[in-house]
Design a protein around this motif. Sequence first.
Motif, PDB file in Angstrom:
ATOM      1  N   ALA A 102       0.826  -1.210   0.000  1.00 45.46           N
ATOM      2  CA  ALA A 102       0.000   0.000   0.000  1.00 45.46           C
ATOM      3  C   ALA A 102       0.859   1.259   0.000  1.00 45.46           C
ATOM      4  N   VAL A 103       2.026   1.186   0.631  1.00 42.62           N
ATOM      5  CA  VAL A 103       2.975   2.307   0.622  1.00 42.62           C
ATOM      6  C   VAL A 103       4.365   1.749   0.343  1.00 42.62           C
ATOM      7  N   PRO A 104       5.271   2.550  -0.224  1.00 40.49           N
ATOM      8  CA  PRO A 104       6.643   2.086  -0.450  1.00 40.49           C
ATOM      9  C   PRO A 104       7.326   1.724   0.870  1.00 40.49           C
ATOM     10  N   LEU A 145      -3.066   0.712  20.026  1.00 39.52           N
ATOM     11  CA  LEU A 145      -3.601   1.806  19.224  1.00 39.52           C
ATOM     12  C   LEU A 145      -2.584   2.263  18.180  1.00 39.52           C
ATOM     13  N   THR A 146      -1.323   2.380  18.597  1.00 41.69           N
ATOM     14  CA  THR A 146      -0.281   2.814  17.660  1.00 41.69           C
ATOM     15  C   THR A 146      -0.078   1.777  16.562  1.00 41.69           C
ATOM     16  N   ALA A 147      -0.123   0.502  16.921  1.00 44.61           N
ATOM     17  CA  ALA A 147      -0.007  -0.554  15.908  1.00 44.61           C
ATOM     18  C   ALA A 147      -1.150  -0.470  14.910  1.00 44.61           C
ATOM     19  N   MET A 148      -2.364  -0.165  15.405  1.00 43.50           N
ATOM     20  CA  MET A 148      -3.508  -0.016  14.497  1.00 43.50           C
ATOM     21  C   MET A 148      -3.308   1.166  13.552  1.00 43.50           C
ATOM     22  N   ALA A 149      -2.834   2.293  14.104  1.00 44.36           N
ATOM     23  CA  ALA A 149      -2.624   3.478  13.276  1.00 44.36           C
ATOM     24  C   ALA A 149      -1.564   3.206  12.204  1.00 44.36           C
ATOM     25  N   TYR A 150      -0.498   2.532  12.588  1.00 46.08           N
ATOM     26  CA  TYR A 150       0.554   2.196  11.627  1.00 46.08           C
ATOM     27  C   TYR A 150       0.023   1.229  10.564  1.00 46.08           C
ATOM     28  N   GLY A 151      -0.708   0.216  10.991  1.00 46.12           N
ATOM     29  CA  GLY A 151      -1.243  -0.763  10.048  1.00 46.12           C
ATOM     30  C   GLY A 151      -2.238  -0.152   9.079  1.00 46.12           C
ATOM     31  N   SER A 152      -3.032   0.803   9.552  1.00 48.59           N
ATOM     32  CA  SER A 152      -4.008   1.434   8.661  1.00 48.59           C
ATOM     33  C   SER A 152      -3.308   2.144   7.512  1.00 48.59           C
ATOM     34  N   ALA A 153      -2.188   2.800   7.809  1.00 49.27           N
ATOM     35  CA  ALA A 153      -1.468   3.546   6.780  1.00 49.27           C
ATOM     36  C   ALA A 153      -0.706   2.632   5.832  1.00 49.27           C
ATOM     37  N   THR A 154      -0.089   1.591   6.378  1.00 52.19           N
ATOM     38  CA  THR A 154       0.781   0.751   5.551  1.00 52.19           C
ATOM     39  C   THR A 154       0.032  -0.347   4.801  1.00 52.19           C
ATOM     40  N   ARG A 155      -1.194  -0.636   5.235  1.00 50.25           N
ATOM     41  CA  ARG A 155      -1.968  -1.693   4.578  1.00 50.25           C
ATOM     42  C   ARG A 155      -3.091  -1.185   3.691  1.00 50.25           C
ATOM     43  N   LEU A 156      -3.660  -0.007   4.044  1.00 44.75           N
ATOM     44  CA  LEU A 156      -4.802   0.489   3.269  1.00 44.75           C
ATOM     45  C   LEU A 156      -4.560   1.852   2.638  1.00 44.75           C
ATOM     46  N   GLY A 157      -3.466   2.507   2.961  1.00 46.76           N
ATOM     47  CA  GLY A 157      -3.126   3.737   2.264  1.00 46.76           C
ATOM     48  C   GLY A 157      -3.546   5.012   2.965  1.00 46.76           C
ATOM     49  N   LEU A 158      -3.610   6.096   2.193  1.00 49.69           N
ATOM     50  CA  LEU A 158      -3.692   7.456   2.713  1.00 49.69           C
ATOM     51  C   LEU A 158      -4.907   7.698   3.595  1.00 49.69           C
ATOM     52  N   PHE A 159      -6.114   7.432   3.096  1.00 49.83           N
ATOM     53  CA  PHE A 159      -7.313   7.792   3.856  1.00 49.83           C
ATOM     54  C   PHE A 159      -7.445   6.961   5.129  1.00 49.83           C
ATOM     55  N   ALA A 160      -7.154   5.668   5.041  1.00 49.68           N
ATOM     56  CA  ALA A 160      -7.166   4.843   6.244  1.00 49.68           C
ATOM     57  C   ALA A 160      -6.086   5.305   7.211  1.00 49.68           C
ATOM     58  N   GLY A 161      -4.910   5.650   6.665  1.00 46.86           N
ATOM     59  CA  GLY A 161      -3.837   6.133   7.518  1.00 46.86           C
ATOM     60  C   GLY A 161      -4.211   7.407   8.248  1.00 46.86           C
ATOM     61  N   LEU A 162      -4.926   8.298   7.564  1.00 48.13           N
ATOM     62  CA  LEU A 162      -5.401   9.510   8.216  1.00 48.13           C
ATOM     63  C   LEU A 162      -6.396   9.167   9.320  1.00 48.13           C
TER      64      LEU A 162
END
Length: 226
Positions: A102-104, A145-162
């Motif tokens: 999802a991200v480089p 919570l931090t693991a969830m925030a990191y996973g949202s960005a690296t697995r689903l991209g920009l909007f999930a990461g936000l």
Amino acid sequence: MTPPRLLLAAFGLAAAVDLVSLAVGFDAGHTVAKPLLMPLLALWAALRQAPRLLLAALLFGWGGDVLLLSDAEPAFLAGMGSFAAGHVCYLALFRTYGSRNAVPRARAGLLALGYGTALVTTVALLWPDLPADLRVPVAGYSLLLTAMAYGSATRLGLFAGLGGALFLLSDTLIATGVADWPQPPGPDFWIMLTYIAAQALLTGATLGALNARRAPAATYGEMRAV
């Protein structure tokens, strides 16, 4: 109006009522509107063929919302536990339906460094000011919570990461309040604004990713039928 649009409109209305109630100090409006938010979002997602893990995450969020309406410490701990279960669901959701690309890799590494630094710094600063019996639970929850925030960005991209980042911000505001740190004007308004936006972004991004995965399969099936 179709049922999904009706539910989305109801969610938007409940969010508006909740935020306006907090802004003007109308506690009854907040008490009524807050418990409606996640069920309405979950029903909308269900009609959009959301996976069970997403629905479970939203419903655990609803459990936390209801429990945190009380100021009692047992309710706070139970609410934190409910949100923690929701984060476990999100992590499983990202692993099951997200993409490793999802991200480089370089950006993923920077995100890991940034989130790791934020976690260690925040817990270290909050630790002395938290009630003794909440220190370990808050630290453990912060890690999840931090693991969830990191996973949202690296697995689903920009909007999930936000969405993950806003969830982290929302709960950090709660933690600083528990630690009795100085708060911005109207802290409950900012907590709910970031939380509502976080859950909506995570839900929308997940459904968008699933629709993108379904589209090639549908196209392939149409080509075979020709």
